[in-house]
Design an enzyme around this catalytic site. Structure first.
Site, PDB file in Angstrom:
ATOM      1  CG  HIS A 164      35.268  -7.023 -87.122  1.00 43.19           C
ATOM      2  ND1 HIS A 164      35.598  -7.453 -88.329  1.00 43.19           N
ATOM      3  CD2 HIS A 164      34.269  -7.806 -86.610  1.00 43.19           C
ATOM      4  CE1 HIS A 164      34.902  -8.700 -88.356  1.00 43.19           C
ATOM      5  NE2 HIS A 164      34.002  -8.861 -87.529  1.00 43.19           N
ATOM      6  CG  HIS A 173      31.043  -8.908 -80.670  1.00 41.67           C
ATOM      7  ND1 HIS A 173      32.419  -9.031 -80.948  1.00 41.67           N
ATOM      8  CD2 HIS A 173      30.936  -9.108 -79.286  1.00 41.67           C
ATOM      9  CE1 HIS A 173      33.078  -9.322 -79.894  1.00 41.67           C
ATOM     10  NE2 HIS A 173      32.239  -9.434 -78.909  1.00 41.67           N
ATOM     11  N   GLY A 198      24.902 -10.010 -80.053  1.00 39.56           N
ATOM     12  CA  GLY A 198      24.171  -9.893 -78.841  1.00 39.56           C
ATOM     13  C   GLY A 198      23.251  -9.011 -78.626  1.00 39.56           C
ATOM     14  CG  MET A 205      23.376 -16.684 -86.044  1.00 38.10           C
ATOM     15  SD  MET A 205      25.214 -16.586 -86.935  1.00 38.10           S
ATOM     16  CE  MET A 205      26.254 -16.269 -85.721  1.00 38.10           C
ATOM     17  CB  SER A 206      23.255 -17.699 -80.959  1.00 35.86           C
ATOM     18  OG  SER A 206      23.881 -16.326 -81.038  1.00 35.86           O
TER      19      SER A 206
END
Lengths: 204, 204
Positions: free
Chosen positions: A102, A122, A156, A176-177
């Site tokens: 990160h 992210h 995102g 992913m989502s």
């Protein structure tokens, strides 16, 4: 590490598992990331995917080095709470080791420790990281210019912003989502793919 | 597998961890059984114990085959939710594999699958298995007569009833709350030891 990394959502349902052998043709890697499942349950998932023809070289197991080794998977993805990269590397040199980072400092440290690739994020605002401020494209670029191992960007990333991510030097994108929550996951994956096919693509 | 198996209580404190290098002289095996801890945390515990002189051949890791392999520990203890015995055996033949069983059928199956030993219980009423009815000595004897691998008995074993457990054919006894909750764990361990030294001892 070039291409699309599809990461399971941590609550993989039977329906989603059944879909994976179909979705696998449109992704480069599948990460089994099911922290609340037992080793037996994860092993059952991996066995199912292998039986259904998913190549073991497409599979990356989160945290559980033993499951990755037992199934001759492509590799293992290590988080901050996982075994250290250098320790895993010493005992399991055949595994490709990804480290989740990160910051630039963590990225450089992971490369020195022997990681084969990093997942960095992210990048943008994401459903799974609500309230945390995203890293953004310029920091991603700083990372890709500071390490020589492949950088997979996460968080995102949409078919619309994926080109900017690749231009910043990312080799791959992790999804992913955006895929799991889609009405038609296959359609979304094809949109991501077209970015790789039409654009300049990733580095490695 | 003969002797005393000291099993961590699942909520090992810093104080208890500091005590382990002293207690280890009076036990034959230490099982690191910390299900709620991360791989990194368990690795830190193991590294600490090795640095403090605990022989790696005394260490058995619960569930995490990777941590056992990385540290060249004696072995791994597998529960019903762990990776299957035969699968682990195939990839990690150097590890001694223990399987936790609760019936004759499971015991026979574990031996066939290649387990090197089994832990069977709980034998007596125990603090950690409140409300569940214990297996008792006669079932333990049935198990020890039905398998040829060593049987380690667990559950409510005290210095007072340990002799009966060994007479029933158990090779070892596993101790947990009886030691951790004791005002003087070392004193309790010496009482367990005297059963092995004065009595007929275990089989293997």
């Amino acid at each position: 590490m070039k291409g699309i990394h599809l990461i399971t959502n941590g609550k993989l349902t039977e329906k989603e598992l059944q879909d994976l052998p179909f979705l696998q043709h449109d992704v480069d890697y599948i990460h089994i990331r099911e922290k609340s499942k037992t080793a037996q349950e994860i092993q059952t998932i991996v066995s199912f995917l292998l039986e259904k023809g998913v190549p073991k070289q497409k599979l990356i197991i989160n945290d559980r080095v033993d499951i990755a080794a037992i199934n001759n998977c492509h590799g293992v993805q290590l988080a901050y709470h996982s075994l250290p990269v250098d320790v895993v590397k010493g005992t399991f040199p055949e595994l490709s080791i990804g480290k989740s980072v990160h910051s630039l400092e963590e990225a450089v440290h992971a490369e020195k420790a022997g990681a084969n690739f990093i997942i960095y994020g992210h990048i943008f605002h994401s459903l799974s990281k609500k309230g945390l401020s995203p890293q953004g494209i310029s920091r991603l670029q700083e990372i890709t210019q500071s390490v020589s191992i492949p950088v997979v960007a996460i968080g995102g990333i949409t078919p619309e912003n994926a080109q900017a991510v690749l231009k910043a030097g990312a080799s791959g994108i992790a999804v992913m989502s955006g895929v799991w929550n889609a009405a038609d996951p296959l359609e979304i994956l094809k949109q991501y793919q077209s970015v790789f096919n039409n654009g300049e693509g990733g580095r490695h």
